[in-house]
Motif scaffolding. Structure first.
Motif, PDB file in Angstrom:
ATOM      1  N   LEU A   1       0.824  -1.207   0.000  1.00  0.00           N
ATOM      2  CA  LEU A   1       0.000   0.000   0.000  1.00  0.00           C
ATOM      3  C   LEU A   1       0.861   1.262   0.000  1.00  0.00           C
ATOM      4  CD1 LEU A   1      -2.711  -1.120   2.558  1.00  0.00           C
ATOM      5  CD2 LEU A   1      -2.956  -0.940   0.074  1.00  0.00           C
TER       6      LEU A   1
ATOM      7  N   LEU B   1      -5.877   2.307   3.130  1.00  0.00           N
ATOM      8  CA  LEU B   1      -7.014   1.764   2.379  1.00  0.00           C
ATOM      9  C   LEU B   1      -8.201   2.707   2.430  1.00  0.00           C
ATOM     10  CD1 LEU B   1      -6.920  -2.032   3.312  1.00  0.00           C
ATOM     11  CD2 LEU B   1      -6.538  -1.028   1.055  1.00  0.00           C
TER      12      LEU B   1
ATOM     13  N   ASN C   1     -10.981  -3.651   1.090  1.00  0.00           N
ATOM     14  CA  ASN C   1     -10.588  -2.930  -0.118  1.00  0.00           C
ATOM     15  C   ASN C   1     -11.720  -2.162  -0.781  1.00  0.00           C
ATOM     16  OD1 ASN C   1      -7.650  -3.520  -1.035  1.00  0.00           O
ATOM     17  ND2 ASN C   1      -8.386  -5.494  -0.294  1.00  0.00           N
TER      18      ASN C   1
END
Length: 478
Positions: A62, A465, A133
């Protein structure tokens, strides 16, 4: 493209702002403090550097997908050394054969049990990854074209009939190893006796994908995000307090720590420096709501001479009575009398974090929130509690070169988190992780929440996220 004002320069707000700017939106970031970062902060004293907030990174992709080569990620091995009240200890690695051998040598059968527990975590990960997600699962909505419908079996994979405590007890035989598994509850600010079993995913991720440090400190992520935003032409206005979200027709929603409730369309943000027009506002602050606040923390930072050659990057020291710790936090609402101590010494992995031969020891104890959210007066308790933590550490005072602390009261003042609660509301209950405030504020068109107190949760990976999800939703609606 939209005019976007991001209120709060925490990691979630910065990450969301960067994605929106790269998509072509006109973005401004407001921060009431004198520097970006929020709960992700840095303290520097006498050549010693400390991450005063997050001190561990998981799900490294990420960071790489957002910042590329701007930051250098360093793998931490072993992940953690665990010390127990009976004097025993064990080190766990992300390398499964190494972890298995260490556990079997420590407690025969524990290695096999740990593999079984990680297998449960792997199934939970498969069941959770779609939720993590994507947008919040509640309220339900029709999937976007081309996106498969949720698999109802995913709910079973996270074992909603279990708490983290009961899952650990049905999977692991050694009571000490159960403490290791239950530790995952604190990653979301919860009591393992009331936390959903789904939080075992946090422990699984740590061991499946490794633990990571950023060269120069975790705060380098904030610096890299700020640098990237500058290249995109985004202004971060520090020292500016956002007071309210302006709505069409002259109404406004105060940003005073209360719940964001109203109806209408966003037209701007009223600040201490005047009003900024906006089509979209992203609130990177405490997503307040009714309910029990999460854990806070008492952080002590010690710059030491004569580094201990046996030091590990991460170490957990458990007390004799783990349940008493959570009774102190969530029932008695007092400073924990015998806390679990989390120790991080990043100089083990990154020698530049301290002078030659020195040690930058970060110590964190679980703590109840400040009195503003129903806990003790941490301003009054801080000195005595610092002395108690130092006594527990049993460090020769002559080795201490510098020291600093960050209490729940400090955290509240510096970040606006009510009571200094790190994760907002405590995710208690078997489906507690599904009840976080949603990213889109109901009834207010153009107002969004981002960060660790909204979907999908707290901790650096989930905050990143959150930024990705909110940016995608805003871009889709533009």
């Amino acid at each position: 493209m939209s005019r976007v004002v991001v209120v709060g320069a925490g990691v979630g707000g910065l990450a969301c702002a960067l994605r929106l700017a790269r998509a072509g939106h006109d973005v401004t970031v407001l921060e009431q403090g004198d520097a970006p970062g929020g709960k992700c902060a840095r303290v520097e004293r006498g050549g010693f550097r400390f991450d005063a907030g997050p001190s561990l990174l998981t799900m490294p992709w990420l960071v790489r997908e957002l910042l590329g080569e701007r930051v250098e990620l360093l793998r931490v091995e072993p992940i953690t050394r665990y010390r127990f009240a009976d004097g025993s200890s064990v080190e766990l690695s992300a390398d499964l054969p190494v972890a298995h051998a260490a556990l079997e040598a420590w407690s025969p059968g524990a290695g096999d049990d740990w593999l079984r527990f990680l297998g449960v975590g792997a199934a939970m990960w498969r069941g959770s990854v779609g939720v993590l997600n994507g947008p919040p699962p509640w309220p339900p909505r029709r999937p976007e074209p081309g996106v498969p419908a949720p698999d109802p079996r995913d709910l079973l994979r996270v074992r909603p009939w279990h708490t983290l405590r009961t899952l650990a007890r049905t999977t692991l035989r050694d009571p000490r190893l159960r403490l290791v598994a239950e530790r995952a509850a604190t990653y979301a600010g919860a009591d393992p006796r009331r936390a959903p079993a789904a939080l075992a995913v946090a422990g699984y991720v740590e061991h499946a994908f490794g633990a990571w440090h950023v060269r120069g400190g975790i705060y380098r992520i904030v610096e890299a995000l700020t640098e990237a935003l500058g290249e995109e032409g985004v202004t971060i206005r520090t020292g500016v307090r956002a007071e309210a979200v302006a709505l069409a027709g002259g109404a406004a929603l105060p940003l005073d720590g209360g719940p964001l409730r109203g109806r209408g369309r966003v037209t701007g943000v009223r600040t201490s420096a005047g009003e900024l027009p906006a089509d979209v506002v992203v609130h990177n602050g405490d997503a307040s709501g009714r309910g029990e606040r999460s854990l806070s923390g008492f952080a002590l930072m010690l710059g030491l001479r004569d580094r201990d050659p046996d030091r590990r990057h991460h170490e957990i020291r458990f007390p004799a009575d783990y349940d008493a710790e959570f009774d102190d936090v969530f029932v008695a609402r007092r400073p924990v009398r015998d806390p679990t101590l989390y120790l991080a010494s990043s100089v083990v992995t990154d020698p530049g974090e301290a002078p030659d031969g020195g040690d930058n020891l970060f110590v964190l104890a679980n703590a109840p929130v400040h009195r503003t959210a129903g806990g003790p007066d941490w301003d009054a308790a801080a000195e005595a509690y610092e002395a108690a933590v130092l006594e527990r550490l049993a460090i020769d005072p002559a080795r201490i070169v510098v020291r600093a602390r960050r209490t729940p009261a400090d955290l509240e003042r510096q970040t606006g988190a009510l009571g200094g609660a790190i994760y907002g509301l405590a995710p208690h209950g078997r489906l507690g992780t599904l009840r976080r405030p949603p990213n889109a504020v109901p009834g207010v068109r153009g107002l969004w929440r981002v960060g660790g107190t909204t979907h999908p949760g707290g901790g650096l990976p989930l905050v990143l996220l959150s930024g990705r999800t909110v940016a995608a939703e805003i871009d889709r609606a533009a």
